[in-house]
Design a protein around this motif. Structure first.
Motif, PDB file in Angstrom:
ATOM      1  N   ALA A  17       0.663  -1.227   0.038  1.00  0.00           N
ATOM      2  CA  ALA A  17       0.205  -0.132  -0.086  1.00  0.00           C
ATOM      3  C   ALA A  17       0.925   1.109  -0.047  1.00  0.00           C
ATOM      4  O   ALA A  17       1.889   1.338   0.996  1.00  0.00           O
ATOM      5  N   GLU A  18       0.550   2.100  -0.667  1.00  0.00           N
ATOM      6  CA  GLU A  18       1.489   3.317  -1.182  1.00  0.00           C
ATOM      7  C   GLU A  18       1.227   4.719  -0.391  1.00  0.00           C
ATOM      8  O   GLU A  18       1.764   5.327  -0.586  1.00  0.00           O
ATOM      9  N   SER A  19       0.036   4.682   0.275  1.00  0.00           N
ATOM     10  CA  SER A  19      -0.434   5.868   0.614  1.00  0.00           C
ATOM     11  C   SER A  19       0.197   6.860   1.724  1.00  0.00           C
ATOM     12  O   SER A  19      -0.127   7.919   2.049  1.00  0.00           O
TER      13      SER A  19
ATOM     14  N   ALA B   9      -5.800  12.771 -15.720  1.00  0.00           N
ATOM     15  CA  ALA B   9      -6.854  13.258 -14.959  1.00  0.00           C
ATOM     16  C   ALA B   9      -7.039  12.292 -13.893  1.00  0.00           C
ATOM     17  O   ALA B   9      -7.182  11.381 -13.941  1.00  0.00           O
ATOM     18  N   GLU B  10      -7.294  12.731 -12.568  1.00  0.00           N
ATOM     19  CA  GLU B  10      -7.279  12.011 -11.357  1.00  0.00           C
ATOM     20  C   GLU B  10      -8.413  11.054 -11.572  1.00  0.00           C
ATOM     21  O   GLU B  10      -8.408   9.739 -11.380  1.00  0.00           O
ATOM     22  N   HIS B  11      -9.659  11.367 -12.027  1.00  0.00           N
ATOM     23  CA  HIS B  11     -10.964  10.411 -12.237  1.00  0.00           C
ATOM     24  C   HIS B  11     -10.589   9.269 -13.357  1.00  0.00           C
ATOM     25  O   HIS B  11     -11.387   8.130 -13.228  1.00  0.00           O
TER      26      HIS B  11
ATOM     27  N   GLY C  42       1.684  13.104   0.093  1.00  0.00           N
ATOM     28  CA  GLY C  42       0.246  13.111   0.182  1.00  0.00           C
ATOM     29  C   GLY C  42      -0.230  14.078   1.252  1.00  0.00           C
ATOM     30  O   GLY C  42       0.405  14.340   2.152  1.00  0.00           O
ATOM     31  N   GLN C  43      -1.389  14.612   1.339  1.00  0.00           N
ATOM     32  CA  GLN C  43      -2.033  15.674   1.884  1.00  0.00           C
ATOM     33  C   GLN C  43      -1.784  15.220   3.364  1.00  0.00           C
ATOM     34  O   GLN C  43      -1.418  16.006   4.411  1.00  0.00           O
ATOM     35  N   ARG C  44      -2.463  14.126   3.812  1.00  0.00           N
ATOM     36  CA  ARG C  44      -2.907  13.622   5.256  1.00  0.00           C
ATOM     37  C   ARG C  44      -1.592  13.252   5.935  1.00  0.00           C
ATOM     38  O   ARG C  44      -1.000  13.532   6.932  1.00  0.00           O
TER      39      ARG C  44
ATOM     40  N   MET D 125      13.186  -3.539   1.717  1.00  0.00           N
ATOM     41  CA  MET D 125      13.978  -2.203   1.525  1.00  0.00           C
ATOM     42  C   MET D 125      13.646  -1.930   0.203  1.00  0.00           C
ATOM     43  O   MET D 125      13.771  -2.733  -0.747  1.00  0.00           O
ATOM     44  N   ASN D 126      13.286  -0.710  -0.121  1.00  0.00           N
ATOM     45  CA  ASN D 126      12.553  -0.029  -1.265  1.00  0.00           C
ATOM     46  C   ASN D 126      13.470   1.384  -1.467  1.00  0.00           C
ATOM     47  O   ASN D 126      13.022   2.294  -0.994  1.00  0.00           O
ATOM     48  N   SER D 127      14.590   1.245  -2.154  1.00  0.00           N
ATOM     49  CA  SER D 127      14.970   0.429  -3.308  1.00  0.00           C
ATOM     50  C   SER D 127      16.331   0.255  -3.102  1.00  0.00           C
ATOM     51  O   SER D 127      17.076   1.266  -2.584  1.00  0.00           O
TER      52      SER D 127
ATOM     53  N   LEU E  79       2.178   0.757  -9.629  1.00  0.00           N
ATOM     54  CA  LEU E  79       1.170   0.823 -10.689  1.00  0.00           C
ATOM     55  C   LEU E  79       0.635   2.197 -10.842  1.00  0.00           C
ATOM     56  O   LEU E  79       0.614   2.528 -12.015  1.00  0.00           O
ATOM     57  N   SER E  80       0.653   3.142 -10.133  1.00  0.00           N
ATOM     58  CA  SER E  80       0.442   4.491 -10.082  1.00  0.00           C
ATOM     59  C   SER E  80       1.160   5.343 -10.965  1.00  0.00           C
ATOM     60  O   SER E  80       0.751   6.235 -11.715  1.00  0.00           O
ATOM     61  N   ASN E  81       2.423   4.829 -11.510  1.00  0.00           N
ATOM     62  CA  ASN E  81       3.364   5.406 -12.238  1.00  0.00           C
ATOM     63  C   ASN E  81       2.942   5.744 -13.635  1.00  0.00           C
ATOM     64  O   ASN E  81       3.074   6.585 -14.362  1.00  0.00           O
TER      65      ASN E  81
HETATM   66  N1  THG Z   1       8.792   1.637  -7.658  1.00  0.00           N
HETATM   67  C1  THG Z   1       9.163   1.462  -6.420  1.00  0.00           C
HETATM   68  N2  THG Z   1       9.045   2.454  -5.497  1.00  0.00           N
HETATM   69  C2  THG Z   1       7.949   3.652  -5.612  1.00  0.00           C
HETATM   70  C3  THG Z   1       7.638   3.728  -6.937  1.00  0.00           C
HETATM   71  C4  THG Z   1       8.131   2.544  -8.152  1.00  0.00           C
HETATM   72  N3  THG Z   1       7.456   4.282  -4.591  1.00  0.00           N
HETATM   73  C5  THG Z   1       7.061   5.555  -4.743  1.00  0.00           C
HETATM   74  C6  THG Z   1       6.052   5.458  -5.946  1.00  0.00           C
HETATM   75  N4  THG Z   1       6.774   4.679  -7.237  1.00  0.00           N
HETATM   76  C7  THG Z   1       4.824   4.534  -5.477  1.00  0.00           C
HETATM   77  N5  THG Z   1       4.165   5.465  -4.512  1.00  0.00           N
HETATM   78  C8  THG Z   1       3.327   6.176  -4.919  1.00  0.00           C
HETATM   79  C9  THG Z   1       2.696   7.027  -3.864  1.00  0.00           C
HETATM   80  C10 THG Z   1       1.373   7.674  -4.053  1.00  0.00           C
HETATM   81  C11 THG Z   1       1.115   8.089  -5.629  1.00  0.00           C
HETATM   82  C12 THG Z   1       1.832   7.338  -6.313  1.00  0.00           C
HETATM   83  C13 THG Z   1       2.689   6.669  -6.150  1.00  0.00           C
HETATM   84  C14 THG Z   1       0.060   8.913  -5.847  1.00  0.00           C
HETATM   85  N6  THG Z   1      -0.379   9.923  -4.805  1.00  0.00           N
HETATM   86  C15 THG Z   1      -1.597  10.572  -5.163  1.00  0.00           C
HETATM   87  C16 THG Z   1      -1.091  11.917  -6.098  1.00  0.00           C
HETATM   88  O1  THG Z   1       0.030  12.214  -5.986  1.00  0.00           O
HETATM   89  O2  THG Z   1      -1.857  12.404  -6.557  1.00  0.00           O
HETATM   90  C17 THG Z   1      -2.349  11.005  -3.948  1.00  0.00           C
HETATM   91  C18 THG Z   1      -1.728  11.749  -3.058  1.00  0.00           C
HETATM   92  C19 THG Z   1      -2.478  11.963  -1.899  1.00  0.00           C
HETATM   93  O3  THG Z   1      -2.612  11.344  -1.038  1.00  0.00           O
HETATM   94  O4  THG Z   1      -2.532  13.301  -1.580  1.00  0.00           O
HETATM   95  O5  THG Z   1      -0.274   9.148  -6.836  1.00  0.00           O
HETATM   96  O6  THG Z   1       7.528   2.795  -9.107  1.00  0.00           O
HETATM   97  N7  THG Z   1       9.989   0.544  -5.994  1.00  0.00           N
END
Ligand code: THG
Length: 297
Positions: A8-10, A209-211, A15-17, A100-102, A201-203
């Motif tokens: 989980a990445e949040s 656009a967010e939605h 991030g805001q919070r 360990m990342n990374s 994945l989020s990369n």
């Molecule tokens: N590979 C590895 N580690 C990583 C990445 C990777 N760490 C960082 C990143 N990429 C993965 N982590 C995130 C964390 C948040 C977001 C995207 C990737 C993200 N957050 C929203 C935003 O920025 O719009 C919301 C932020 C919020 O909470 O307000 O997109 O590729 N090994």
């Protein structure tokens, strides 16, 4: 049965919070998020403090202790600051279960962090990012993976503890890089037998656009699963994405994997999530050029 373990990445300095809470050293919001991510089914919680040039050696241990006081889910320490990483591992209770990342294929990073990982007995993300930055194709990714595997093996870290990250790139840069990352994934077991893998994945939806981001992240995950992806760095607040991780969307997985094998189902017979994945696969595979109206086509 969990198919892909979710990281989980949040909990993230951007991030805001969580970012505000980190800066104020306010444990409450971070512990709440840790509980939410754990309840969503995360197998690991990523704690991303970024480069943390000023106070990383103090911030990372604080975040580790804050989260370990709230949940037993193993942690994934995420920083480019090698000293902060080492300090975080010193503070961890569950070192062996942690990630360990990374460690990237940059010599100085390998030198500093491989001994820390070997001593901790933790999992390590082998980030396929080298001295000259981003690899250009699957062969450069393979060469970096071999460098990392050799260096870790010498230090006593087995392939089973390595999670290779081919690096997901934004679809806004085109589908070629996404394809070469997938091609690398198909070669991984030959290059490093027994090794695991991960992708942020989020990369892939960065800058979109967010939605619309969630559709790209979900289909990309399914595409990576074809090559045995073992973990993924995810937004655990997306329930549909978590359902895919948990193996609860087999019919969608079968459809996308069929398309990767050359099937082309008639979209007239598809609706709902199946149609979303159908359209998004066409974009991620490069059959349709990306634009933000891809779901309306
Ligand atoms: N590979 C590895 N580690 C990583 C990445 C990777 N760490 C960082 C990143 N990429 C993965 N982590 C995130 C964390 C948040 C977001 C995207 C990737 C993200 N957050 C929203 C935003 O920025 O719009 C919301 C932020 C919020 O909470 O307000 O997109 O590729 N090994």
């Amino acid at each position: 049965m969990v198919k892909v373990q979710a990281i989980a990445e949040s909990i993230n300095i951007m991030g805001q919070r969580s970012g505000t809470a980190m800066k104020e050293r306010n444990p409450g919001p971070i512990q709440e998020m840790a509980k939410e991510e754990s309840a969503a089914g995360a197998s690991f919680l990523d704690l991303n403090i970024g480069p943390a040039r000023k106070d990383g050696t103090e911030l990372m241990p604080w975040v580790v202790e804050t989260v370990e006081a709230a949940t037993d889910v193993p942690l994934c320490l995420d920083t480019t600051n090698a000293e902060a990483m080492a300090a975080g591992f010193k503070a961890l209770k569950n070192k062996e279960g942690a990630i360990m990342n990374s460690i990237s294929a940059q010599p100085e990073r390998m030198e500093k962090l491989i001994p820390v990982a070997a001593e901790a007995g933790c999992y390590v993300i082998g980030l396929l990012w080298g001295a000259e930055g981003m690899p250009r194709d699957s062969n450069e990714r393979a060469a970096m993976a071999v460098d990392l595997m050799m260096a870790m093996s010498e230090a006593g870290i087995p392939n089973e503890k390595i999670l290779f990250d081919p690096i997901g790139t934004p679809i806004t840069l085109g589908a070629d890089q996404i394809n070469s990352g997938l091609e690398f994934m198909s070669m991984l077991q030959e290059i490093a037998p027994g090794a695991g893998s991960t992708v942020g994945l989020s990369n892939v939806s960065n800058g979109v656009a967010e939605h619309l981001r969630k559709y790209l992240d979900r289909t990309y995950l399914i595409m990576l699963m074809k090559y045995g992806l073992t973990t993924a760095i995810v937004n655990s607040y997306d329930e549909e994405l978590m359902a895919i991780c948990k193996g609860e969307r087999q019919e969608l997985v079968d459809m996308v994997h069929g398309m990767m094998d050359g099937n082309d189902p008639d979209p007239a017979g598809l609706s709902g999530t199946a149609l979303e994945h159908y359209k998004t696969y066409k974009v991620l595979s490069g059959r349709i050029v990306f634009s933000e109206s891809w779901l309306d086509l």
